[in-house]
Design a protein around this motif. Structure first.
Motif, PDB file in Angstrom:
ATOM      1  N   GLU A 177     128.756  -3.424  29.622  1.00 14.96           N
ATOM      2  CA  GLU A 177     128.497  -4.348  28.496  1.00 14.96           C
ATOM      3  C   GLU A 177     127.641  -3.674  27.427  1.00 14.96           C
ATOM      4  OE1 GLU A 177     126.491  -7.537  30.518  1.00 14.96           O
ATOM      5  OE2 GLU A 177     128.048  -7.455  32.070  1.00 14.96           O
ATOM      6  N   LEU A 178     126.627  -2.937  27.900  1.00 15.72           N
ATOM      7  CA  LEU A 178     125.766  -2.208  26.951  1.00 15.72           C
ATOM      8  C   LEU A 178     126.586  -1.285  26.068  1.00 15.72           C
ATOM      9  CD1 LEU A 178     122.588  -0.677  28.659  1.00 15.72           C
ATOM     10  CD2 LEU A 178     122.681  -2.520  26.984  1.00 15.72           C
ATOM     11  N   LEU A 179     127.565  -0.668  26.676  1.00 14.36           N
ATOM     12  CA  LEU A 179     128.330   0.359  25.960  1.00 14.36           C
ATOM     13  C   LEU A 179     129.161  -0.225  24.825  1.00 14.36           C
ATOM     14  CD1 LEU A 179     129.433   2.661  28.937  1.00 14.36           C
ATOM     15  CD2 LEU A 179     127.526   2.963  27.346  1.00 14.36           C
ATOM     16  N   GLN A 180     129.286  -1.542  24.776  1.00 14.04           N
ATOM     17  CA  GLN A 180     129.992  -2.190  23.653  1.00 14.04           C
ATOM     18  C   GLN A 180     129.150  -2.162  22.379  1.00 14.04           C
ATOM     19  OE1 GLN A 180     133.094  -3.057  24.427  1.00 14.04           O
ATOM     20  NE2 GLN A 180     132.528  -2.372  26.491  1.00 14.04           N
ATOM     21  N   ALA A 181     127.848  -1.976  22.517  1.00  9.11           N
ATOM     22  CA  ALA A 181     126.965  -2.060  21.345  1.00  9.11           C
ATOM     23  C   ALA A 181     127.181  -0.866  20.421  1.00  9.11           C
ATOM     24  CB  ALA A 181     125.508  -2.105  21.809  1.00  9.11           C
ATOM     25  N   ALA A 223     115.367  -0.414  33.020  1.00 12.51           N
ATOM     26  CA  ALA A 223     115.839   0.508  31.984  1.00 12.51           C
ATOM     27  C   ALA A 223     116.805  -0.224  31.050  1.00 12.51           C
ATOM     28  CB  ALA A 223     116.525   1.715  32.627  1.00 12.51           C
ATOM     29  N   LYS A 224     117.616  -1.088  31.622  1.00 19.16           N
ATOM     30  CA  LYS A 224     118.541  -1.859  30.790  1.00 19.16           C
ATOM     31  C   LYS A 224     117.778  -2.770  29.819  1.00 19.16           C
ATOM     32  CE  LYS A 224     122.519  -4.991  30.978  1.00 19.16           C
ATOM     33  NZ  LYS A 224     123.244  -5.990  31.788  1.00 19.16           N
ATOM     34  N   LEU A 225     116.656  -3.313  30.279  1.00 19.26           N
ATOM     35  CA  LEU A 225     115.842  -4.134  29.377  1.00 19.26           C
ATOM     36  C   LEU A 225     115.410  -3.320  28.159  1.00 19.26           C
ATOM     37  CD1 LEU A 225     113.538  -6.142  31.845  1.00 19.26           C
ATOM     38  CD2 LEU A 225     115.566  -6.962  30.626  1.00 19.26           C
ATOM     39  N   LEU A 226     115.008  -2.084  28.390  1.00 18.55           N
ATOM     40  CA  LEU A 226     114.620  -1.217  27.272  1.00 18.55           C
ATOM     41  C   LEU A 226     115.801  -1.030  26.312  1.00 18.55           C
ATOM     42  CD1 LEU A 226     112.504   1.382  29.259  1.00 18.55           C
ATOM     43  CD2 LEU A 226     111.674   0.127  27.269  1.00 18.55           C
ATOM     44  N   ASP A 227     116.993  -0.863  26.885  1.00 24.19           N
ATOM     45  CA  ASP A 227     118.183  -0.731  26.029  1.00 24.19           C
ATOM     46  C   ASP A 227     118.475  -2.029  25.279  1.00 24.19           C
ATOM     47  OD1 ASP A 227     118.951   1.962  26.525  1.00 24.19           O
ATOM     48  OD2 ASP A 227     119.764   1.382  28.480  1.00 24.19           O
ATOM     49  N   LEU A 228     118.395  -3.137  25.976  1.00 19.73           N
ATOM     50  CA  LEU A 228     118.716  -4.429  25.361  1.00 19.73           C
ATOM     51  C   LEU A 228     117.742  -4.749  24.233  1.00 19.73           C
ATOM     52  CD1 LEU A 228     119.582  -6.574  28.523  1.00 19.73           C
ATOM     53  CD2 LEU A 228     121.167  -5.894  26.686  1.00 19.73           C
ATOM     54  N   ILE A 229     116.473  -4.380  24.444  1.00 20.48           N
ATOM     55  CA  ILE A 229     115.481  -4.626  23.383  1.00 20.48           C
ATOM     56  C   ILE A 229     115.888  -3.875  22.120  1.00 20.48           C
ATOM     57  CG2 ILE A 229     113.091  -4.128  22.705  1.00 20.48           C
ATOM     58  CD1 ILE A 229     112.379  -4.750  25.721  1.00 20.48           C
ATOM     59  N   LYS A 230     116.422  -2.689  22.318  1.00 20.05           N
ATOM     60  CA  LYS A 230     116.818  -1.891  21.148  1.00 20.05           C
ATOM     61  C   LYS A 230     118.074  -2.431  20.476  1.00 20.05           C
ATOM     62  CE  LYS A 230     114.453   2.395  22.226  1.00 20.05           C
ATOM     63  NZ  LYS A 230     114.481   3.504  23.154  1.00 20.05           N
TER      64      LYS A 230
END
Lengths: 599, 599
Positions: free
Chosen positions: B22-26, B368-375
């Motif tokens: 899901e992150l990789l969609q950003a 670590a995903k939280l850090l990515d999501l915050i960004k």
């Protein structure tokens, strides 16, 4: 302050809590009174502190090396062992009939504990020798004893235990070392032994190996194991040393701790004939070995405990002298720092160490006393009762300190912070040294199987009944002290939980499933026993407080606090573990190896 | 099998459990898809296994030495770091705007974890550099960044963090290093820093120290701390290296583990002027340091976890290939031995490791995903929510693995028995390496105070509410799977216990007493969070099983078994600990130092 022994606590445990003075009334110990034993402790402490302790770190950093088939090590090791020998301390382990000091085993354990704490690696040579000599004395022929025992008794020759092989550690029935009878009744020994502590060195003229081996044609498995005495150098009829007996040092193992004790791979009969002497009957090797096992296992438990004690005393001293930070309520950054012993979590780290270490010490002296009582009792029935109790306690004596005094060492490092993690301070070495104790003299798991599969059920549960009666007697005594009534209730409840757990487990259809969580049971059972020990100490501390001089008040209050800590912080953990065991949890039992990782 | 990573599990955690896809969609990660990330993992794994892992034991046995004021170390260290640098892996930690690869932090953590597991001591140089560079990027002036950042980004110059001093570790407000402003706006730095990992070496031409110091006249305590960049060698205006900046190596500390990482006592300004550059505002040093603290602390937690993973994978492989003993039900000593992975207690030791290590891995990738999501989030409200959650989880991320993955390493040694205790096998080294993680980046006790004294109450308990909502959402999802309903009930109950505990503690009259058992609370809270992570994994495993190809069935069944293990063997321990904390137990709190020992 001493960081190898707390003499005030030693007195408290031996005399005020466990009644060594009663033992001293027995004819067997007529040579000793409290003063005499105190003098032996003084002597031991001074040798341990002055001669053993100063080079413990140096020895750890400069471990013995294998050079041209021989072992080289720093000269301090021999000097220390010479000092121990010259003080006559080797003989504290033996009865008068073989020229020993016939000290109460409680006192023998206490003095040796100082040397273990001061320098574990060097003390190992002593205890291996004493263990081997006691085994020889118990099982060997007169002729063998005549040749070897006096030398071992006086520390002239050292001893070892050769059980494990590269392919057989816990599984002793699978050893392959072979003993073939020669025409003269001696045996030709061939094979390889692994993990032999003190297996080779140049510290003594000779080394006496106690070796498990199989005589061809004997039964398979443990029923076909015999015990042999195998000297490094053969001994002539006049007692002088003969030629090499071809016990070859194949290599040294390099351990995480215990670095000063050589740990060897030995080959027997590879470079020429190795001869051995049968000790006891054929095929009785394991039984003979087990003659000494209770003492050896209590010894391992004591080693684990006093390695924990060393960390506790050192970190306590450090915490009382290291300024850092302020009380949480003090928001003034310009106010002076306090000693870290003022911080709540440092107190918790120290108290956890105290509760574990002094609890374990109490159990080990109690068990040493059982060995003494067995010797002085003139009633067979009483001897049997004491033996049952000792048999049941032995796996706990060996295992509980290995687990929880290692945890204490972990906390000692934490008290020192970054400093504790460096080799400039002793606490990390103690932590490394202590990690061995789960492994040798029977792994943690083996003691779990021993207590749960054998000890609690043997003789129709007679041992557990003896233990329950002993604990109940302490509860009865403690119930008279109002402050201790709550603990009595908790400990009584724990005893009921033990019984309920065993009842539940006995219903398992598969005996292997019943034992699947035996190690969990072992740890929890240890907690119950240590809780009992703390109740004993609390009773003694209450008496002490009532009669106390002011100087002792802090000491006794600390004991009561440690008891409170154990009942609030620790005993509830055991109840949870018993409840788990009672469910016959099969999570791990049913797993196949592939499920761990998916391939 | 690989003993530094289980790629099947990594895929399971990143994609099936935590939704990296899901992150990789950003748009932020538009350069990457699952294949591209897999290729980076392949590259990383091969460098870690081929270049880092082979000399880990050699480096441990041959630690860097202090020779004539310089550090000497074995050449493999530089070779390994060169290989890492040449593969461009230094840049995985940075955004594209400063020339970095802008990888998801989840993926960056995963690849770095392989290097930590392969050779912790060498990986430390990388992570210290990345941490220092990210701090400089976040807080430094354009001019400073222009001079230093590209070199650090590419791994040409390494970085350090200089916080502690001999007299001030946890108590940073008491540091004495002084920074006096010079006419040109630079600062003259004088003082001594302790425990500086990577503080000196010849691996790179220059070293960039991030130094906490006090400007004369600034407020006392932590409010008067500023952050300075202090290079080992001064840098000329054209970027070339100038003269020495007089950062003198006063000595190396000799640690129990992490032996390949130089750990230094550094003197600033003793042998000549040391100049530094203010980073960020005056007196904002600690705040600036904390910019990077969440990442650094998650990094420490990840290191603790994968050191545990290394022991788990190694001991699992060993257990599956080491024959010893027979099933308890098999009384025939002549039957072949089984692999020790067949024994119930070995399975328990392996399962405990799996439950701890894979539970912790899950938490660290989640964080670590939280850090990515915050960004990538474009909602301020959502960013705030995620930040609250991350703030609350950070002390657990750092501390829980330090405690329980060290325990895993202890078990790995036990699986190998005597072999595990020797330096011929890696598990004892991993155990030694991991013991550091309770101590650095805030001690265990400090994180206890952090979570209990600050994080659970901040913003009127908003962070705890976010966590509770997240856990409840997982419970809702898991409730649809019949096999998981029992766990949902247990975890829901644990959440209630957390709240009841905090309610009880909030009634304490003395705030210091309320925090007296904060470390106990920290560990227990970690257990609740890891239980949540196991429920997440169980949901994913259930889905996987439903859709599974046969080859994956064991893998998913193993995940469900580990979840079951955690809920039966571990979570109940936390409930007991919460109950203890709720009593406001004052046993240790009230103790005075004299009571520990009686004098």
């Amino acid at each position: 302050m001493s960081i190898i022994v707390n003499r005030r606590d030693l007195d408290f445990l031996l005399y005020e809590t466990l009644g060594l003075d009663e033992l001293l009334q027995a004819p067997r110990f007529a040579d000793y009174d409290r003063d005499a034993i105190g003098a032996i402790f003084d002597l031991s402490q001074s040798i341990a502190e002055d001669v053993f302790q100063p080079f413990a770190a140096k020895l750890d950093a400069n471990e013995p090396e294998y050079v041209d088939g021989k072992v080289e090590m720093i000269p301090e090791v021999r000097d220390a062992l010479d000092a121990y020998k010259e003080a006559g301390l080797f003989t504290t382990a033996y009865d008068a009939d073989i020229g020993g000091m016939q000290l109460p085993w409680m006192a023998h354990q206490a003095l040796n504990a100082m040397f273990v704490c001061a320098n574990t690696s060097v003390s190992n040579y002593v205890f291996l020798t004493q263990g081997a000599a006691n085994m020889l004395n118990a099982c060997g022929s007169q002729a063998l004893k005549q040749t070897f025992l006096p030398k071992m008794r006086d520390g002239e020759w050292f001893g070892t235990m050769c059980l494990s092989e590269p392919q057989a550690g816990s599984s002793l029935g699978d050893i392959r070392t072979k003993a073939e009878e020669l025409a003269d009744g001696r045996y030709k020994i061939t094979g390889t032994k692994m993990w032999i502590s003190g297996g080779d060195h140049e510290l003594t003229e000779n080394i006496v190996h106690m070796v498990l081996a199989k005589i061809p044609g004997s039964p398979a498995g443990v029923k076909g194991i015999s015990l042999f005495l195998v000297p490094k150098h053969r001994v002539n009829d006049d007692g002088s040393l003969g030629e090499s007996n071809n016990v070859a040092l194949a290599g040294l193992n390099h351990k995480m701790g215990h670095r000063g004790t050589t740990n060897c791979l030995l080959n027997f009969g590879e470079e020429g004939d190795t001869v051995g002497y049968l000790v006891g009957e054929q095929n009785q090797g394991l039984a003979n070995m087990f003659h000494m096992m209770n003492e050896a296992r209590i010894g391992v438990g004591m080693a684990a405990t006093v390695i924990g004690l060393g960390g506790y005393l050192y970190s306590l001293d450090y915490a009382r002298n290291r300024p850092q930070g302020r009380h949480l309520s003090n928001k003034d950054p310009e106010s002076p720092m306090v000693m870290i012993s003022e911080h709540a979590d440092i107190k918790r780290l120290l108290m956890t160490q105290k509760a574990y270490v002094e609890g374990a010490l109490s159990l080990l002296y109690f068990s040493a006393k059982l060995l003494d009582l067995i010797k002085i009792s003139d009633s067979q029935q009483e001897k049997q009762r004491l033996n049952l109790l000792l048999e049941l306690l032995t796996p706990i004596c060996k295992s509980w300190p290995s687990e929880f005094c290692l945890e204490a060492n972990k906390h000692a490092i934490q008290v020192l912070g970054g400093y504790g993690y460096t080799r400039e301070y002793p606490v990390e070495r103690l932590y490394r040294d202590n990690r061995l104790n789960h492994i040798h003299e029977g792994t943690h798991a083996i003691h779990g199987l021993d207590i749960m599969g054998r000890k609690v059920t043997m003789a129709n549960g007679a041992a557990l009944k003896v233990l329950t009666a002993e604990i109940t007697s302490t509860i009865d005594e403690a119930s008279a002290v109002p402050e201790l009534v709550g603990y009595c209730h908790d400990l009584g409840g724990a005893l009921e939980t033990v019984q309920e757990t065993l009842d539940a487990v006995s219903k398992a259809e598969d005996p292997a499933l019943a034992l699947a969580n035996a190690t969990v049971f072992l740890d929890a059972m240890g907690h119950v026993v240590i809780a009992w020990m703390w109740l004993k100490q609390a009773v003694a501390a209450s008496k002490g407080l009532a009669a106390s001089v002011e100087a002792d008040e802090d000491f006794y209050q600390g004991k009561l606090a440690a008891c409170q800590f154990f009942y609030r912080h620790e005993l509830p953990k055991a109840i949870g573990q018993f409840n788990l065991v009672a469910t016959l949890d099969d999570t791990c039992f049913n797993l196949c190896a592939e499920q761990f990782i998916g391939t």
